[in-house]
Write a protein that holds these residues in place. Structure first.
Motif, PDB file in Angstrom:
ATOM      1  N   GLY A   1       0.798  -1.220   0.000  1.00 25.11           N
ATOM      2  CA  GLY A   1       0.000   0.000   0.000  1.00 25.11           C
ATOM      3  C   GLY A   1       0.826   1.264   0.000  1.00 25.11           C
TER       4      GLY A   1
ATOM      5  N   GLN B   1       2.209   5.634   4.076  1.00 25.43           N
ATOM      6  CA  GLN B   1       0.974   6.299   4.471  1.00 25.43           C
ATOM      7  C   GLN B   1       1.291   7.625   5.157  1.00 25.43           C
ATOM      8  OE1 GLN B   1      -2.025   4.888   3.542  1.00 25.43           O
ATOM      9  NE2 GLN B   1      -0.651   3.432   2.512  1.00 25.43           N
ATOM     10  N   TRP B   2       0.474   8.644   4.878  1.00 27.31           N
ATOM     11  CA  TRP B   2       0.664   9.972   5.450  1.00 27.31           C
ATOM     12  C   TRP B   2      -0.566  10.361   6.271  1.00 27.31           C
ATOM     13  CZ3 TRP B   2       5.465  11.827   4.638  1.00 27.31           C
ATOM     14  CH2 TRP B   2       6.172  11.333   3.544  1.00 27.31           C
TER      15      TRP B   2
END
Length: 200
Positions: free
Chosen positions: A103, A106-107
């Motif tokens: 994926g 992530q932020w």
């Protein structure tokens, strides 16, 4: 009495020597610190690549509106960000692209701090507007690294974050200087006597 004390001291010394680190072995926590630093630089590298992708997308959008001047400026910004990504890869990640988690990175805000907001686009925008977008991106990146430099618990990560913050501060200055050399648009820059027709 002295003989007993001497034996106890000898036993303690022997125990100490048996637990001594082998030559060349890293101190406890050094390995985890190195991993944390690599993870941090991987995030920094990904942030630059996200910026490259977004600037390229904005350039394509401007070309669709025949705004070739701004399209070329966005492509130049993409090339600059690619150079930053390559520099991180060369200096901090052993020249090998790291394996990202499923994926991707992530932020907290959904996108990286240096990723331009497509909502800022206008088909009649001028180079000055494009540079304003770039400036906001560089400022967010600088703030991101500055925050980590202040809050990280590991010295290696704090040091790397300080270096990245200083790097981004330099980028902010470069874009600010670039803006000073760029003509400021007229107040009616977005006025189009023959606007494009939108179809449902």
């Amino acid at each position: 009495m002295n003989a007993t004390k001497t034996k106890k001291q000898a036993g303690r010394k022997a125990g100490t020597s048996s637990k001594a680190r082998a030559p060349g072995r890293k101190k406890p926590g050094a390995a985890s610190s190195a991993v944390a630093e690599v993870d941090f630089m991987t995030r920094a590298w990904t942030m630059e690549l996200d910026a490259v992708e977004r600037y390229s997308t904005l350039a394509d959008a401007m070309e669709e509106h025949n705004n070739r001047e701004v399209a070329e400026l966005f492509r130049k910004l993409a090339r600059i960000e690619q150079l930053h990504a390559d520099q991180i890869l060369e200096e901090h990640l052993s020249k090998r692209p790291p394996v990202l988690p499923p994926g991707g990175i992530q932020w907290d805000t959904g996108e990286g701090p240096e990723t331009a907001d497509p909502g800022e686009l206008h088909y009649r925008m001028q180079p000055y507007h494009a540079l304003q977008i770039a400036l906001a991106c560089e400022q967010r990146a600088c703030q991101f690294f500055t925050k980590i430099a202040r809050s990280a618990t590991l010295p290696a990560v704090r040091k790397a974050a300080r270096e990245m913050a200083a790097e981004e501060a330099g980028h902010v200055q470069l874009v600010e200087d670039w803006l000073k050399r760029t003509p400021v648009p007229d107040s009616d820059w977005d006025n189009d006597p023959d606007p494009p027709v939108q179809f449902d």
